[in-house]
Each structure stands twice: as C-alpha cells, then as structure tokens.
Design an enzyme around this catalytic site. Sequence first.
Site, PDB file in Angstrom:
ATOM      1  N   GLU A   9       0.844  -1.188   0.000  1.00  0.00           N
ATOM      2  CA  GLU A   9       0.000   0.000   0.000  1.00  0.00           C
ATOM      3  C   GLU A   9       0.876   1.234   0.000  1.00  0.00           C
ATOM      4  O   GLU A   9       2.002   1.217   0.499  1.00  0.00           O
ATOM      5  CB  GLU A   9      -0.957   0.029   1.187  1.00  0.00           C
ATOM      6  N   LYS A  64      -5.879  10.687   6.453  1.00  0.00           N
ATOM      7  CA  LYS A  64      -4.831   9.871   5.838  1.00  0.00           C
ATOM      8  C   LYS A  64      -5.488   8.905   4.878  1.00  0.00           C
ATOM      9  O   LYS A  64      -6.511   8.294   5.198  1.00  0.00           O
ATOM     10  CB  LYS A  64      -4.066   9.082   6.903  1.00  0.00           C
TER      11      LYS A  64
END
Length: 156
Positions: free
Chosen positions: A71, A83
């Site tokens: 990721e 985020k």
Amino acid sequence: MLGQLSSELKISAEASQVWEIISTLKLAKLVVEEIPDVVTKFDVVEGDGGVGTVLKLYLSPDGPGFSSYSEKFTKVDHEKLVKETEVVEGGVLDIGFTKYLIRFEVIDKGEGSCIWKSTIEYEMKEEFAANASLVSIKPLESIMETVEKWLTNHKA
C-alpha cells in the site's frame, strides 16, 4: 463496479493523540504488535511515513486468502487529520479490484474525545463483482479498537 464501507468509533482521547499514531508508521507497528491475526509483519519499501511511503504488509494465514499486499500513503493531511492509503500491488488487485483505498479521518469533538472514521472505497471489474463480498470493514474496526485500548492503557 464501485463500493464503499465505513465505520466510526468515538475515542476518549485527544484528536492529536489519535492522529499521532495513525498518521505515522506507529500504526503499522502497533497493529503487528497487538493484533498479529490481522497483519503479521510489515516492511517499509519506500519513504518515512509521509505521502509516498510504500509498505508491504504480510497477512495472517487465516486472513482473506492472500498473503501480502503493498500500500502507498497517498494523503497525509495534518490540518484536516485525514490519511489515505491505496493498494498498489497484490492482495485485492489480484482478484479483480482496480482500486482499493482506505481513508482514516479524525474528527475532534473537544473535551478529550474524538471520532475516528474509517472508510474503504473500491472499484472492480464487473466480471469479478462476486468478490465484492470479500470487502470487510471488520479489520479496520479491530485496528480502531486496538488503538483506543492502547491509548487508554498509555495515558500520561
């Protein structure tokens, strides 16, 4: 095909305390230490925890059917306390997903509490639509609860 799941948890901690954990690599370290049945280990492929950081996450053998994925941190907004990470290799991308984004938002409620909202947004090829049932918010809920417990146990 598009989809979205989200969950919220009220946390009895300052928004800044929650953000300090989830906006950095501390979150991955805490997950590995406290809930290895979700993520057994992680490697930092690139970066220092800011935008552009790439992590390779290794999942529990009892997990979703794939052993790892990578990721990338695509947004770390210290003002809005948001985020976002996107899967960039492996995992759900190998089973027909074309986008898999996780968003964490911390909403300050004042008086020592906040709301942590977690959202999964995904896109997938129509021919793999049956795999949408594999998307679950439960691992993120476990992470949120773990951070809440950790903060409760480590109050100054």
